[in-house]
Design a protein around this motif. Structure first.
Motif, PDB file in Angstrom:
ATOM      1  N   GLY A  27       0.888  -1.215  -0.083  1.00 12.87           N
ATOM      2  CA  GLY A  27      -0.180   0.018  -0.013  1.00 12.87           C
ATOM      3  C   GLY A  27       1.044   1.209   0.068  1.00 12.87           C
ATOM      4  O   GLY A  27       1.967   1.311  -0.293  1.00 12.87           O
ATOM      5  N   VAL A  28       0.260   2.505   0.170  1.00 10.71           N
ATOM      6  CA  VAL A  28       1.132   3.871   0.090  1.00 10.71           C
ATOM      7  C   VAL A  28       2.257   3.749   1.178  1.00 10.71           C
ATOM      8  O   VAL A  28       3.337   4.176   1.058  1.00 10.71           O
ATOM      9  N   ILE A  29       1.811   3.226   2.262  1.00  8.85           N
ATOM     10  CA  ILE A  29       2.846   3.282   3.517  1.00  8.85           C
ATOM     11  C   ILE A  29       4.142   2.257   3.174  1.00  8.85           C
ATOM     12  O   ILE A  29       5.006   2.730   3.224  1.00  8.85           O
ATOM     13  N   GLY A  30       3.803   1.200   2.701  1.00  9.68           N
ATOM     14  CA  GLY A  30       4.754   0.398   2.425  1.00  9.68           C
ATOM     15  C   GLY A  30       5.789   0.727   1.238  1.00  9.68           C
ATOM     16  O   GLY A  30       6.839   0.841   1.353  1.00  9.68           O
ATOM     17  N   LEU A  31       5.071   1.286   0.192  1.00  9.19           N
ATOM     18  CA  LEU A  31       5.803   1.639  -1.177  1.00  9.19           C
ATOM     19  C   LEU A  31       6.513   2.876  -0.538  1.00  9.19           C
ATOM     20  O   LEU A  31       7.595   3.250  -1.077  1.00  9.19           O
ATOM     21  N   SER A  32       5.971   3.853  -0.030  1.00  8.91           N
ATOM     22  CA  SER A  32       6.758   5.069   0.294  1.00  8.91           C
ATOM     23  C   SER A  32       7.936   4.680   1.131  1.00  8.91           C
ATOM     24  O   SER A  32       8.983   5.507   1.198  1.00  8.91           O
ATOM     25  N   THR A  33       7.604   3.756   2.225  1.00  3.08           N
ATOM     26  CA  THR A  33       8.721   3.302   3.092  1.00  3.08           C
ATOM     27  C   THR A  33       9.969   2.720   2.472  1.00  3.08           C
ATOM     28  O   THR A  33      11.001   3.189   2.422  1.00  3.08           O
ATOM     29  N   ALA A  34       9.674   1.993   1.353  1.00 11.08           N
ATOM     30  CA  ALA A  34      10.599   1.453   0.526  1.00 11.08           C
ATOM     31  C   ALA A  34      11.264   2.293  -0.192  1.00 11.08           C
ATOM     32  O   ALA A  34      12.364   2.367  -0.585  1.00 11.08           O
ATOM     33  N   LEU A  35      10.706   3.551  -0.738  1.00 12.64           N
ATOM     34  CA  LEU A  35      11.138   4.334  -1.531  1.00 12.64           C
ATOM     35  C   LEU A  35      12.194   5.326  -0.666  1.00 12.64           C
ATOM     36  O   LEU A  35      13.626   5.429  -1.102  1.00 12.64           O
ATOM     37  N   TYR A  36      11.864   5.643   0.567  1.00 11.75           N
ATOM     38  CA  TYR A  36      12.722   6.677   1.260  1.00 11.75           C
ATOM     39  C   TYR A  36      14.040   5.527   1.519  1.00 11.75           C
ATOM     40  O   TYR A  36      15.072   6.138   1.635  1.00 11.75           O
ATOM     41  N   HIS A  78      -2.787   7.960  -9.718  1.00 12.22           N
ATOM     42  CA  HIS A  78      -1.337   8.464 -10.107  1.00 12.22           C
ATOM     43  C   HIS A  78      -0.150   8.197  -8.947  1.00 12.22           C
ATOM     44  O   HIS A  78       0.857   7.815  -9.507  1.00 12.22           O
ATOM     45  N   LEU A  79      -0.683   8.530  -8.085  1.00 17.31           N
ATOM     46  CA  LEU A  79       0.846   8.304  -6.994  1.00 17.31           C
ATOM     47  C   LEU A  79       0.951   6.574  -6.707  1.00 17.31           C
ATOM     48  O   LEU A  79       2.099   6.550  -6.808  1.00 17.31           O
ATOM     49  N   MET A  80       0.105   5.952  -6.773  1.00 13.87           N
ATOM     50  CA  MET A  80       0.409   4.426  -6.670  1.00 13.87           C
ATOM     51  C   MET A  80       1.156   3.988  -7.733  1.00 13.87           C
ATOM     52  O   MET A  80       2.217   3.361  -7.604  1.00 13.87           O
ATOM     53  N   ASP A  81       0.538   4.400  -9.006  1.00 15.27           N
ATOM     54  CA  ASP A  81       1.262   3.920 -10.362  1.00 15.27           C
ATOM     55  C   ASP A  81       2.800   4.739 -10.204  1.00 15.27           C
ATOM     56  O   ASP A  81       3.625   3.901 -10.401  1.00 15.27           O
ATOM     57  N   ALA A  82       3.114   5.872  -9.649  1.00 18.66           N
ATOM     58  CA  ALA A  82       4.189   6.451  -9.759  1.00 18.66           C
ATOM     59  C   ALA A  82       5.162   5.538  -8.775  1.00 18.66           C
ATOM     60  O   ALA A  82       6.346   5.838  -8.992  1.00 18.66           O
ATOM     61  N   LEU A  83       4.567   5.267  -7.378  1.00 25.31           N
ATOM     62  CA  LEU A  83       5.332   4.715  -6.481  1.00 25.31           C
ATOM     63  C   LEU A  83       5.741   3.222  -6.908  1.00 25.31           C
ATOM     64  O   LEU A  83       7.021   2.877  -6.773  1.00 25.31           O
ATOM     65  N   LEU A  84       5.119   2.620  -7.521  1.00 17.44           N
ATOM     66  CA  LEU A  84       5.419   1.329  -8.448  1.00 17.44           C
ATOM     67  C   LEU A  84       6.370   1.331  -9.038  1.00 17.44           C
ATOM     68  O   LEU A  84       7.360   0.643  -9.322  1.00 17.44           O
ATOM     69  N   LEU A  85       6.389   2.369 -10.230  1.00 17.78           N
ATOM     70  CA  LEU A  85       7.415   2.599 -11.113  1.00 17.78           C
ATOM     71  C   LEU A  85       8.586   2.998 -10.404  1.00 17.78           C
ATOM     72  O   LEU A  85       9.613   2.667 -10.770  1.00 17.78           O
ATOM     73  N   ALA A  86       8.505   3.892  -9.338  1.00 14.31           N
ATOM     74  CA  ALA A  86       9.812   4.134  -8.552  1.00 14.31           C
ATOM     75  C   ALA A  86      10.438   2.861  -8.070  1.00 14.31           C
ATOM     76  O   ALA A  86      11.579   2.757  -8.176  1.00 14.31           O
ATOM     77  N   MET A  87       9.678   1.932  -7.780  1.00 12.29           N
ATOM     78  CA  MET A  87      10.235   0.644  -7.300  1.00 12.29           C
ATOM     79  C   MET A  87      11.324   0.052  -8.451  1.00 12.29           C
ATOM     80  O   MET A  87      12.306  -0.546  -7.981  1.00 12.29           O
ATOM     81  N   GLU A  88      10.627   0.280  -9.492  1.00 20.57           N
ATOM     82  CA  GLU A  88      11.469  -0.595 -10.726  1.00 20.57           C
ATOM     83  C   GLU A  88      12.790   0.349 -10.667  1.00 20.57           C
ATOM     84  O   GLU A  88      13.995  -0.152 -11.070  1.00 20.57           O
TER      85      GLU A  88
END
Length: 343
Positions: free
Chosen positions: A9-18, A143-153
């Motif tokens: 979710g947004v919390i997990g993806l944002s934490t992974a990003l940081y 938009h936010l979730m799509d961008a976070l998933l692409l950021a993971m890549e």
């Protein structure tokens, strides 16, 4: 240092990003990246409209102030544009809700930007006043979730499609995770499992189902937040939400839920009655007994959950305190404020 994050979710993806930006090796485990409740959220960033108080308000307002830089960061990493509005939110006051005006006056006395607007002709007779909280805004969560998933890549975050069914704990230390497809080990573990947290830990989290509708019309240009309806304009459609149902994990949209959504939106802005329905959606908020997050820390793990109605709003601050804990060994005061020990 290898870190496993459970939940996309947004919390997990944002934490992974940081954490990935700090050079940590991240493996993210999820049953389905598209399953996260974040996809069905309205995206309001509205601690004032929610009427929050105390430490929860401080936490939420701090995260609200972080949002512009957070969106800028996600856009820079993903190279995707995210619709993000900072136009304030209209808090709708209905007949009998004059207490909301008193609440708004209290916020204004504390120095926050609050305006009392004249009632417009397009409102129903039930609407008696409009409060504009200028600091609030909203984001297109798709938009936010799509961008976070692409950021993971872009950041080479490894994403494992699996369901974690057991956490092997010994002396407050995670030894391994058992998934349906395999076992996982790491130096540190972060659990961002939302409404499903209780499947792994004895923590008072329970699902609160929310249904919503997307309609083609755009009857308003600013979020209209009321006790009976949210009307949220996006660039491609208008989001109408949301029900609040204690029905465990009973999936699907219901006639009763959709009927209530439509009727309540019409009670605010009657012209929405002729809007074409595009689609329906639903999700499960991670509820807690006091409607506050639950943060827990073990020897080599942390649990970040229970954001209830404000997971989207809380994403940047939650990811930030996780980064500070792991990178700088700084334990945020919010781990104490939101500790499960309070129960």
């Amino acid at each position: 240092m290898k870190i496993v994050i459970v939940g996309s979710g947004v919390i997990g993806l944002s934490t992974a990003l940081y954490l990935a930006l700090e050079g940590f090796r991240i493996k993210l485990i999820t049953r389905n990246p598209q399953e996260a409740t974040s996809w069905s959220a309205g995206g309001m960033l509205a601690p004032f409209s929610e009427g929050l108080e105390g430490k929860l308000f401080e936490f939420s307002y701090e995260s609200l102030r972080m949002y512009p830089e957070y969106i800028k960061l996600v856009e820079e990493v993903s190279r995707l544009k995210i619709d993000f509005w900072r136009d304030g939110v209209f808090r709708v006051v209905l007949k009998g809700e004059e207490g909301l005006i008193k609440k708004a006056e209290q916020y204004r006395e504390k120095g926050y930007s609050v305006e009392f607007l004249e009632r417009m002709d397009y409102y129903s007779e039930e609407v008696v006043s409009i409060i504009r909280y200028a600091d609030e805004g909203w984001v297109d969560v798709e938009h936010l979730m799509d961008a976070l998933l692409l950021a993971m890549e872009k950041l080479s975050v490894s994403m494992e499609i699996d369901e974690v069914v057991k956490v092997e704990l010994r002396n407050d230390r995670v030894e391994r995770l058992n998934g349906l497809r395999g076992d996982y080990t790491a130096d540190y573990y972060i659990f961002c499992t939302g409404a499903w947290t209780k499947e792994l830990f004895d923590i008072p989290i329970y699902p609160i189902k929310g249904q919503a509708i997307k309609v083609k019309a755009k009857p308003v240009n600013v979020v209209h937040y009321s006790t009976i309806s949210y009307i949220i304009p996006r660039s491609r459609y208008t989001y109408v939400g949301a029900t609040s149902e204690d029905v465990a994990f009973l999936g699907g949209n219901t006639v009763e839920g959709l009927s209530a959504l439509c009727a309540n939106a019409i009670r605010i802005v009657p012209t929405i009655k002729s809007a074409e329905v595009i689609s329906t959606l639903y999700g499960f908020r991670p509820g807690t007994p006091d409607e506050k997050p639950i943060f827990a820390i073990g020897t080599n793990y942390s649990i970040l959950t229970g954001h209830y109605r404000n997971g989207i709003l809380h994403a940047p601050i939650t990811a930030s305190i996780a980064k500070s804990l792991i990178k700088d060994k700084i334990k945020s005061v919010y781990f104490d404020y939101f500790s499960p020990e309070r129960f």
